[in-house]
Design an enzyme around this catalytic site. Sequence first.
Site, PDB file in Angstrom:
ATOM      1  N   ASP A  60    -111.651   6.915 -13.733  1.00  0.00           N
ATOM      2  CA  ASP A  60    -111.526   7.365 -15.114  1.00  0.00           C
ATOM      3  C   ASP A  60    -110.062   7.744 -15.331  1.00  0.00           C
ATOM      4  O   ASP A  60    -109.257   7.769 -14.393  1.00  0.00           O
ATOM      5  CB  ASP A  60    -112.490   8.526 -15.413  1.00  0.00           C
ATOM      6  CG  ASP A  60    -112.809   8.598 -16.907  1.00  0.00           C
ATOM      7  OD1 ASP A  60    -111.991   8.098 -17.714  1.00  0.00           O
ATOM      8  OD2 ASP A  60    -113.853   9.149 -17.276  1.00  0.00           O
TER       9      ASP A  60
HETATM   10  C1  NOJ Z   1    -112.011   9.035 -20.448  1.00  0.00           C
HETATM   11  C2  NOJ Z   1    -113.475   8.813 -20.611  1.00  0.00           C
HETATM   12  O1  NOJ Z   1    -114.195   9.658 -19.743  1.00  0.00           O
HETATM   13  C3  NOJ Z   1    -113.911   7.384 -20.363  1.00  0.00           C
HETATM   14  O2  NOJ Z   1    -115.252   7.253 -20.736  1.00  0.00           O
HETATM   15  C4  NOJ Z   1    -113.029   6.423 -21.097  1.00  0.00           C
HETATM   16  O3  NOJ Z   1    -113.477   5.102 -20.876  1.00  0.00           O
HETATM   17  C5  NOJ Z   1    -111.616   6.618 -20.618  1.00  0.00           C
HETATM   18  N1  NOJ Z   1    -111.178   7.966 -20.931  1.00  0.00           N
HETATM   19  C6  NOJ Z   1    -110.658   5.625 -21.233  1.00  0.00           C
HETATM   20  O4  NOJ Z   1    -110.440   5.916 -22.557  1.00  0.00           O
END
Ligand code: NOJ
Length: 777
Positions: A298
Amino acid sequence: MSMKRTRIALFTVALVTFCLPFGAHSAVPLTKVDPALERRIDALLARMTIEEKVGQLTMFAFGRPTGPARGNATREEQITLIKQGRVGSLIGEGFTIEIPTLTQMALTESRLGIPLLFAMDVLHGYRVIFPTPLAEAAAFDPELAERTAAMSARETAAQGLHWTFAPMIDVGRDARWGRVVEGSGEDPYLNAILGAARVRGFQGAALASEPGRVLATAKHMAAYGAAEAGRDYATVDISESTLNDVYLPPFRAAVDAGVATIMAAFHEIGGVPSSANRALLTGKLRRDWKFRGIVVSDWGSVEELVTHGYARDRRQAAKQALMAGVDIDMCSGTYLTELPKLVRARQVPMRVLNEAVRRVLRIKMGMGLFERPEQVVAAPFDTAAARALAKEAARASMVLLKNKNDLLPLHREAQRTIALVGPFIESRLEHLGAWWADGKADDVISIADAVRKRAGSKTKILQALGTDFRGKNKDIAEAVRIARQADVVVVAAGDPGWNTGENNSKVSLELSLPQRELLAALREVGKPVVLLLMSGGALAIGEQEPFLDAILLTWSSGVEAGEAVAELLFGEHAPSGRLPVTFPRATGQVPIYHARKPSGRPPGTPGGSSYTDSPADPLYPFGHGLTYTRFRYENLTVSPLAAKPGLPIHVSVQLTNEGPRSGTEVVQLYVRDEVASLTRPVKTLRRFTRVALAPGESKQVKFELSDADLGLFLPGGRFVVEPGWFTVFVGPSAAEGQQARFEVGGAQSLSGSILFSNGVMARVGQRQSTFRRTPRL
Ligand code: NOJ
């Protein structure tokens, strides 16, 4: 031919291919090993430097300097890195216009010309925004979920993007957690079925290589929704059995559906942050489930291993994440700066680096990116068709929670006055949910506009805000004044889309104070009140509910939200959504969900588990939802009553529409294993189907269960079906319906358990070595 000329030739071919009818290359499914593809990867790997390899594992947010602790790469630095072949993928918003230039840069200016992957979070539409994933889950309709995902993919691909970070398949049982809105609610089976449907919708049958498809990401592995106190990013501490039974099945289903990528999560489980969880990302995912796609971290989660207190510095974080199985480092730049040193110092084996790079190249090659580095757009995106689908989905998502005295539908031609009140009556942006990609508030049809358009000539519409969400703009007296003149008051209130989602957790699920004041004042007027409830999950409306006449849960339902509300209010269509989450009476009841364990002193029994200040049962159970007609369930049958391993169990029920109008029922089948070596939930959803019936019409609704629907995971992860009695429930929600019993492995038919190991069923007698009778305690 020089390297540079080869690259230019390659790019020319790419452009030509772009114009050719599709089919010039064949997609490689992830589920099969393709020796020719693997040889091609070997050949490329052999030419790559360590920096170029690490580049394939590096993702940046293009043009968005992520700060000294977050990658530390400015736009200019990123461009330099792309030209050096040290970036493999880019994520971003508002950068799509630059995709052709960036593509060309990677192809023609980097030494090996490896194409870039472009990614974005497109969860429920790119510009044409559909209902939030949770709202759409209320339709209990995998076919619809597949179609909206496919439509979203088409519009996303038309921007040149290759990859979306969706579907989110985290089971969400704690309504305080803001991200419940991004998934399919509290039930593992519903998340699995809808997650797999969305994977198929995004990727198509052939790993995103058809025109208008994109790579999907199942996220966030795993149990991110079990965050302590519902607070985002907080610790998760759950048992192995809960992990296996509740949180992992949707991921298994996504892998089986061929998902190309999986995202690791921000949180930790039992002391191990997800981005360093080798047992999950390598053991479960790759060894047990044979996943051959990419694991992406993430945003910044590799570097955050340091903040977790799990890695002493960025170097150790990079090592832990890669060794655990994280292939791509999203936006922390940790792999970029640390992995080359680690590999050179032999602290990370080259073999591990190569395997991660192989997985990235496998996807890039498998989806045809080398032959076609730019997305193919089959035809101009059909916005009108997308909006029609958005309206269909919005209609199917909304849930009629209450309808006292059949107040709804309102008759269009009745001589009457309707008062439209509340913070969201004119709203647009609020209907777009928590992620709206390139969605625009101006594209949204407001409830007020749609109701005015539909109301017949004899209907008078009055309107007053009453209050906004936070009470900054408040005139409750005006709302009361128009309510007095009206025959019915329609209030749009709840929780706006932008107040839900990532890091938008809540300690209170009650309506905001000014909204509660508004409803209390309207109650005193004494006119029938319809609440249009906007929300990103379950809200606690236990105090207001008794005084409301009708409640339509509208969620955040996208660009056509207003139209869908008006169609349902005036009965052009009947509501058919059902709750994918349990509605508590008060916040203090959460987490509350239907598949709870029985306990030694079950709620609702004398002396049973209870509260001093509230009933223990929910306000509305999972699966609940009304429509404008009534259904009768009768004659539940199960056959055979003594089930045999490997043979299907047939369940059927007679469903009759005994009301005055056509309607759609979501028939739900739940199972309970009555006695097991680990306690089992009181009910587990195992099947559902939507059935449309005309007034008076009756239908035999049939389901088939298999052994795999009856099992549980033992410590160590073995999946077994234990002999004994099971109850099957069929009905309109988790709280009502008919029930019957059947026995698995009765004395004469089976002498022990049926054992599944890694998804392969071994029947008694066939693999005696792995068969073990599960002890009864
Ligand atoms: C953080 C989020 O937890 C995730 O779901 C997302 O895909 C990423 N950021 C990228 O934006």
